[in-house]
Write a protein that holds these residues in place. Sequence first.
Motif, PDB file in Angstrom:
ATOM      1  N   ASP A 126      28.998  47.813  27.385  1.00 18.92           N
ATOM      2  CA  ASP A 126      29.349  46.674  27.855  1.00 18.92           C
ATOM      3  C   ASP A 126      30.917  45.803  27.559  1.00 18.92           C
ATOM      4  OD1 ASP A 126      26.742  46.628  25.658  1.00 18.92           O
ATOM      5  OD2 ASP A 126      27.159  44.196  25.625  1.00 18.92           O
ATOM      6  N   GLU A 127      30.968  46.376  25.985  1.00 17.75           N
ATOM      7  CA  GLU A 127      32.011  45.507  25.244  1.00 17.75           C
ATOM      8  C   GLU A 127      32.902  45.510  25.769  1.00 17.75           C
ATOM      9  OE1 GLU A 127      32.386  43.721  22.459  1.00 17.75           O
ATOM     10  OE2 GLU A 127      30.410  43.335  22.601  1.00 17.75           O
ATOM     11  N   LEU A 128      33.310  46.651  27.267  1.00 17.07           N
ATOM     12  CA  LEU A 128      34.216  46.991  27.957  1.00 17.07           C
ATOM     13  C   LEU A 128      34.299  45.398  29.092  1.00 17.07           C
ATOM     14  CD1 LEU A 128      34.509  50.620  28.398  1.00 17.07           C
ATOM     15  CD2 LEU A 128      36.101  49.235  26.703  1.00 17.07           C
ATOM     16  N   ILE A 129      33.602  45.275  29.452  1.00 17.12           N
ATOM     17  CA  ILE A 129      33.009  44.420  30.606  1.00 17.12           C
ATOM     18  C   ILE A 129      33.203  43.475  30.353  1.00 17.12           C
ATOM     19  CG2 ILE A 129      33.293  45.943  32.731  1.00 17.12           C
ATOM     20  CD1 ILE A 129      30.265  45.513  32.658  1.00 17.12           C
TER      21      ILE A 129
ATOM     22  N   MET B 138      38.119  50.267  34.387  1.00 14.38           N
ATOM     23  CA  MET B 138      38.244  50.265  32.631  1.00 14.38           C
ATOM     24  C   MET B 138      38.097  51.440  31.491  1.00 14.38           C
ATOM     25  SD  MET B 138      39.061  47.122  31.799  1.00 14.38           S
ATOM     26  CE  MET B 138      39.425  47.244  30.238  1.00 14.38           C
ATOM     27  N   LEU B 139      37.166  52.327  32.033  1.00 14.38           N
ATOM     28  CA  LEU B 139      37.019  53.682  31.818  1.00 14.38           C
ATOM     29  C   LEU B 139      39.173  54.180  32.558  1.00 14.38           C
ATOM     30  CD1 LEU B 139      33.168  55.068  32.396  1.00 14.38           C
ATOM     31  CD2 LEU B 139      34.531  53.791  29.995  1.00 14.38           C
ATOM     32  N   VAL B 140      39.046  54.351  33.470  1.00 12.47           N
ATOM     33  CA  VAL B 140      40.337  54.754  33.776  1.00 12.47           C
ATOM     34  C   VAL B 140      41.185  54.379  33.084  1.00 12.47           C
ATOM     35  CG1 VAL B 140      41.807  54.851  36.273  1.00 12.47           C
ATOM     36  CG2 VAL B 140      39.368  55.799  36.712  1.00 12.47           C
ATOM     37  N   LYS B 141      41.999  52.732  32.765  1.00 14.19           N
ATOM     38  CA  LYS B 141      42.240  52.157  32.446  1.00 14.19           C
ATOM     39  C   LYS B 141      43.419  52.620  31.000  1.00 14.19           C
ATOM     40  CE  LYS B 141      44.431  48.070  30.734  1.00 14.19           C
ATOM     41  NZ  LYS B 141      43.707  47.168  29.762  1.00 14.19           N
TER      42      LYS B 141
ATOM     43  N   ALA C   5      33.886  47.311  37.599  1.00 11.74           N
ATOM     44  CA  ALA C   5      34.635  46.596  36.242  1.00 11.74           C
ATOM     45  C   ALA C   5      34.381  48.353  35.479  1.00 11.74           C
ATOM     46  CB  ALA C   5      34.096  45.730  35.831  1.00 11.74           C
ATOM     47  N   LEU C   6      33.451  48.504  34.989  1.00  8.26           N
ATOM     48  CA  LEU C   6      33.600  49.631  34.367  1.00  8.26           C
ATOM     49  C   LEU C   6      34.137  50.681  34.636  1.00  8.26           C
ATOM     50  CD1 LEU C   6      31.895  50.823  31.264  1.00  8.26           C
ATOM     51  CD2 LEU C   6      30.245  50.644  32.646  1.00  8.26           C
TER      52      LEU C   6
ATOM     53  N   SER D 186      24.777  53.654  39.289  1.00  9.93           N
ATOM     54  CA  SER D 186      24.934  52.955  38.331  1.00  9.93           C
ATOM     55  C   SER D 186      24.042  53.159  36.611  1.00  9.93           C
ATOM     56  CB  SER D 186      24.313  51.472  39.192  1.00  9.93           C
ATOM     57  OG  SER D 186      25.681  51.540  39.819  1.00  9.93           O
ATOM     58  N   ALA D 187      24.166  51.451  35.979  1.00 12.43           N
ATOM     59  CA  ALA D 187      24.151  52.159  34.676  1.00 12.43           C
ATOM     60  C   ALA D 187      23.660  50.723  33.625  1.00 12.43           C
ATOM     61  CB  ALA D 187      25.679  51.957  33.805  1.00 12.43           C
ATOM     62  N   VAL D 188      23.224  50.651  32.519  1.00 13.82           N
ATOM     63  CA  VAL D 188      22.030  49.516  32.325  1.00 13.82           C
ATOM     64  C   VAL D 188      22.384  49.386  31.025  1.00 13.82           C
ATOM     65  CG1 VAL D 188      20.148  48.028  31.591  1.00 13.82           C
ATOM     66  CG2 VAL D 188      20.317  50.048  33.952  1.00 13.82           C
TER      67      VAL D 188
END
Length: 496
Positions: A382-385, A288-291, A284-285, A268-270
């Motif tokens: 974090d902009e992506l989500i 969005m990377l896959v999208k 969700a992140l 996971s990430a921070v």
Amino acid sequence: MIMDYRKLQNGSDIRGIAIEGIEGEHVNLTNEAVYDLARAFLTFIREKHSKKDCRISIGHDSRLSADSLCHSIMDGLIFDGAQVLDCSLASTPSMFMSCIFEEYDCDGAIMVTASHLPFNRNGMKFFDKDGGLNKEDIARIIEIANTQSFIHENNGSCTKANLMDTYSRHLQEIIKEGVNAPDHEHPLKGLHIVVDAGNGAGGFYVEKVLKPLGANVEGSQFLEPDGHFPNHIPNPEDKEAMDSICQAVVKHKADLGIIFDTDVDRSSAVDSHGKPISRNAIIALAAMLVKKDHAGTTIVTDSVTSDELHDFLNTHGLKHHRFKRGYKNVINEAIRLNEAGIDCQLAIETSGHAALKENYFLDDGAYLATKIVIEAAKTPVDELIKDLKYPLEEKELRFKINAEDFQDYGDQVLDSLKEFVAKQPNMEPAKDNYEGYRVCFDHGWFLLRKSLHDPILPCNIESTKEGGCKEIANTMYPFMVQFEKLDLASLRQFIE
């Protein structure tokens, strides 16, 4: 007398107690057991691929029992004529890649790990060129071991292999291609990343992937392998573990934090503000990377994902397919959908298990981290989500089933729940119920399901209003008390 190895099966893995030390627990994952199971795996590979000469790789995480168990595994394989590659400390995903990398070309791989379980546990994960084995395969391996039906050959051997160096270079190349910076050799220069390896096997990501590419890794923590796990449970789902990495990111003013579990098949990430990107947010992140390359694709998740995540995916033109918990369940469902002509690029659990089609549908925490790092080198992740919403409240209750036939008893509870819900004006069953029974309210939901392996009915509750989880739990209580063999202590304590 040989023990019945069926007691060691845990879905698509082998899990057991390898060290004495916790009262009431006795060692059952013995050297003899792993010796026999390794021989059985070799026989399984020979049967499946009609091949006599086989190369098998062996690796392990930082657990205290790893060396002893690995020696017994290698002894069994060598005795039956395998060419063994000793990869020593490794990650679970890298062991599968030993079957893919041309310089290794292994027919099978065994990873000795019990993921985030207590220090005295250990286990075995098995791979061949098709990926991780399924529970039916594990049952066959156990059958071979129980009946001692081994295929014996001579001339076994063992060679040391630097698999993690090869695997790390593989990840480096992915980052170089993805970032495409002017300084091709140091594409992460200027990016500050804090990594928490939890004293598991993930420290390599700092030393062999990020630092050589120019990243600032100051503040990275618990990189040294230590099977006592002295700092926190190596588990991205653990609150203490996530709090620790969040604090480290803030303290060192990092751009990104990455946390791995023990054997690095989860991450996971921070974000740069010290906010965790885990559970629904990591899904969700990843989506969005896959999208970016696969607009409109289907995302397969486990059953406990939030309604807010579902709405987020739909808003971004992605299809959400909730399925059963268990990393192999979501992976196999994603594979099935693709075979049925439905594009599915990602299978992911809230636990952090993430498998991408572009990466062999391998649940690889370091690969997901690499995809996140590539994005972080371009823009704050974090902009992506930023438009992902969260439930106001969430709660998990676990009800022990005090019945010998706990599987059947659990089914009785769930069948009765369907009848109960049908009579309630304020409840509505979810459209899709692949696991357990998910019930919707105007301000939230609950999901009651059977544990994958244990005599437990977990119940997840989420709500969008203050006090909503307790309200939903109170609504459940009159139904649950009908079942005398359920331990409802956690439910009573919550609603009091």
